[in-house]
Each structure stands twice: as structure tokens, then as C-alpha cells.
Design an enzyme around this catalytic site. Structure first.
Site, mmCIF file in Angstrom:
data_model
loop_
_atom_site.group_PDB
_atom_site.id
_atom_site.type_symbol
_atom_site.label_atom_id
_atom_site.label_comp_id
_atom_site.label_asym_id
_atom_site.label_seq_id
_atom_site.Cartn_x
_atom_site.Cartn_y
_atom_site.Cartn_z
ATOM 1 N N CYS A 1 12.259 -12.050 11.326
ATOM 2 C CA CYS A 1 11.487 -12.783 12.395
ATOM 3 C C CYS A 1 12.334 -13.670 13.269
ATOM 4 O O CYS A 1 13.265 -14.321 12.832
ATOM 5 C CB CYS A 1 10.591 -13.452 11.578
ATOM 6 S SG CYS A 1 9.422 -14.646 12.481
ATOM 7 N N CYS B 1 11.504 -17.788 12.385
ATOM 8 C CA CYS B 1 11.708 -18.467 11.379
ATOM 9 C C CYS B 1 13.304 -18.054 10.914
ATOM 10 O O CYS B 1 13.869 -18.778 9.962
ATOM 11 C CB CYS B 1 10.909 -18.229 9.949
ATOM 12 S SG CYS B 1 10.717 -16.635 9.485
ATOM 13 N N CYS C 1 9.674 -12.518 7.051
ATOM 14 C CA CYS C 1 9.757 -13.922 7.431
ATOM 15 C C CYS C 1 9.945 -14.675 6.076
ATOM 16 O O CYS C 1 9.653 -14.289 4.868
ATOM 17 C CB CYS C 1 8.262 -14.494 8.008
ATOM 18 S SG CYS C 1 7.736 -13.683 9.228
ATOM 19 N N CYS D 1 7.321 -20.047 7.479
ATOM 20 C CA CYS D 1 7.201 -19.417 8.939
ATOM 21 C C CYS D 1 5.948 -20.042 9.557
ATOM 22 O O CYS D 1 5.001 -19.681 9.124
ATOM 23 C CB CYS D 1 7.195 -17.906 9.090
ATOM 24 S SG CYS D 1 7.377 -17.188 10.780
#
Length: 355
Positions: free
Chosen positions: A73, A76, A42, A46
Site C-alpha cells: 500500500c 501505510c 497493508c 492503515c
């Protein structure tokens, strides 16, 4: 003893972890973090729930994270280009860090092709500090690197971009808490006592000088905590169970066990002026109560510095003594905690019950 905001003097991974806890959008593009338990990586900003520190790995680029077996992810999207504001701040940071001398706001804005007002507002919104404050932090960090490398004070002064010794010592007093020559010695001549006490939340290291507490932290083992203390103060003389420090340790131990609130113990900690503002406010939060990051920012007269408040909480070197665990998010969720949300939840539960 002091460090500089917003660039911590701790190990790079600890600096990155503080940015993750604060959901610092200004750090997007500088690194990503992977979560071992999910196999996902991430951005620092995030919005997903924060993992435990032991589950986190840091990577300089998304490519490094993918090479290690992590996937991006879906919230994000760390494999996608940065948003315009974050990209602008990242470019500004790079220009400031690379400049041999301090860039004026007008010079920075011209290099970025934006108006000075836009650069100022965007930079502070995403980082919590102004470009000028960030540039000052960069100079201090360069000074510290030069001094740690063994350079003379004069060599370090000019390499860090300080034009005069009077300016250097003025900044050093504010950000180092000691003269440059003293800092260069990495704690040499300082006598630090320490105790490791057993608590329901794991071993707790309590260390202090003749002036007050300088390091309080949770860990997994006594050996791990002693190693952390030596890394933080490599040239200091360490003394086990110094009576004065042992008394402070007992006070914090009874607090963590939920037996009684700890007194306002004396401190000898690393802090900038902003961090001191935040930490003083944290010590004013009554036992058994909490405040939000926004409420703390309002209390110190800086309502827009919510992210910077979160970073100051994350960089607190003396947990429990400075009760950063009493700060939560506006939605009532716990937010981050350097030593794990389980400990934060337990501390708050004990305090509410005792109160």
C-alpha cells in the site's frame, strides 16, 4: 464463560481482523493483510477504508504477501520499517510474551532502554492497555492453551507462570468465567440451544445456555453457522430450537427486520471487566441513536481507551443483542463491523426509520 483482553481466544484470523477493524497500531509488525479485490497489502493501522472480510487474507510478513502476488500500500507503506513508537511496542510485546514470569515495568523499561513512564505511555497509547494488563492477558492465554492441550490444572498453572493456585483461581474467575478444570473440558456438560432464523441481512444464529445468550452472529448459510457454533463449543451438547432460545431468536429476528426494538435479553457471554464496561454502555445507547468510539470511552471513564473500545466492539460475541453497530467514528463514518458495513448500515437505517 469468558475470554481475555487483549488477546482473543478466537481463531488467529479473527483476532487479526479485530485488530484491522480497530486500526490497531500496536499490531503493526505482527502481520499484514492483503485485499483480494485490489491486490494490495497493508498494515493493521492503515487509514484506508476497510474492505469486506471475505476479501481479506492475512500474512505473517510482507514477504509472504508479496510472494502471494500482493503489492504494498502506498499510504501505510507496510514494506518500510516500523515507526519508533510501534517498534518499541512490538519489542515490548515480544519481551512480555517470552518472559517466564511477569516483568515489572522497571525491568521492561530497562530491557528496552527507555524510562518506565515513556514505556507505559507509549504502550497504552498504541494498544489501549498497560504492559501489566497485557502481561496478565498473556498468562491467561498460556493457561488456556495448556488446558486445551489436555494438561492438568497444576501443570497448566506453572507453565502459564502462576505462582499459586489462589492467584490462578482469582484470575480464572475474572477471565475464564469458570474454574480451570471446567474450562479444560471445553464446554462439556453445558447444554446450548440454538436457532437459525432468516433475516433481510442473511441467516442469523442465536445460541444460548440456561443463563442467557452466548453466541449471536450473521453468516452466509445455516451450515456455516452451525459449524461456527460447534467450533466455539466443541464439547457442549447442542439442541436445535430449544423453546427458551427460540423465543430469544424471534425477538432478535423482529429487531433485524425493523419491526420493533429487542428487549434487553439475558446474556451468558465471554467478557473481561473492561469488555463488560463497554458492552453495558452499548446497551444503554437508545434505539435509533449512535455514539462515537470516543464518546463510549468517555462514558466508561477511560477517555484514552478509544482503540480498546473499538476492539471490544469488534470482539462482541452477541451482535444485535449487544448493539455494537451503534458505534461509529468521530467523523461520522461507520467504522468497522465484523459482519460487513452493508449490514451495519442497514441496521442503523432500520432503527432510525422505526424510531
Amino acid at each position: 464463560m469468558t475470554t481475555v483482553h487483549p488477546i482473543p481466544s478466537a481463531a488467529p484470523d479473527e483476532s487479526r481482523w479485530a485488530a484491522v477493524l480497530a486500526r490497531d497500531a500496536g499490531s503493526d509488525g505482527r502481520f499484514v493483510y492483503g485485499v483480494r479485490s485490489t491486490g494490495i497489502y497493508c498494515r493493521p493501522s492503515c487509514p484506508a477504508r476497510r474492505p469486506g472480510r471475505s476479501n481479506v487474507r492475512f500474512f505473517d510478513t510482507p514477504a509472504h504477501a508479496r510472494a502471494a502476488g500482493f503489492r504494498p500500500c502506498r499510504r501505510c507503506r507496510p514494506d518500510q520499517p516500523l515507526g519508533q513508537a510501534a517498534a518499541l511496542v512490538q519489542r515490548a510485546r515480544s519481551l512480555i510474551a517470552a518472559a517466564p514470569a511477569t516483568l515489572s515495568l522497571a525491568q521492561l523499561a530497562a530491557a528496552l532502554g527507555r524510562s518506565p513512564g515513556h514505556v507505559q505511555r507509549t504502550f497504552k497509547r498504541l494498544t489501549g492497555v498497560t504492559p501489566r494488563e497485557y502481561a496478565a492477558a498473556c498468562r491467561i492465554e498460556r493457561l488456556k492453551e495448556q488446558l486445551r492441550a489436555g494438561r492438568t490444572v497444576s501443570e497448566a498453572q506453572y507453565a502459564a507462570g502462576f505462582g499459586s493456585s489462589s492467584r490462578l483461581y482469582e484470575r480464572a474467575k475474572q477471565h475464564l468465567g469458570m474454574t480451570p478444570s471446567r474450562y479444560r473440558q471445553r464446554g462439556r456438560g453445558i447444554r446450548i440451544g440454538y436457532s437459525v432464523v432468516a433475516t433481510p441481512l442473511g441467516p442469523l444464529l442465536v445460541a444460548g445456555t440456561e443463563r442467557g445468550l452466548c453466541l449471536v452472529r450473521f453468516g452466509q448459510t445455516k451450515a456455516q453457522l452451525e459449524d461456527a457454533l460447534r467450533e466455539e463449543f466443541p464439547a457442549a451438547t447442542l439442541v436445535v430450537n430449544l423453546p427458551r432460545v427460540a423465543r430469544w431468536a424471534r425477538a432478535l429476528e423482529t429487531h433485524v427486520k425493523g419491526l420493533e426494538p429487542s428487549a434487553l435479553l439475558p446474556l451468558d457471554v465471554q467478557a473481561t471487566a473492561f469488555q463488560w464496561q463497554v458492552w453495558r454502555e452499548l446497551r444503554r445507547i437508545p434505539y435509533g441513536e449512535t455514539r462515537t468510539y470516543r464518546e463510549v470511552a468517555l462514558a466508561i471513564g477511560q477517555p484514552r481507551a478509544v482503540r480498546a473500545v473499538a476492539r471490544a466492539c469488534a470482539s462482541n460475541p452477541v451482535v444485535v443483542a449487544i448493539p455494537c453497530h451503534r458505534v461509529i467514528r468521530s467523523d461520522g463514518t461507520l467504522g468497522g463491523y465484523r459482519f460487513g458495513l452493508k449490514r451495519k448500515r442497514a441496521l442503523l437505517s432500520q432503527e432510525r426509520g422505526s424510531a
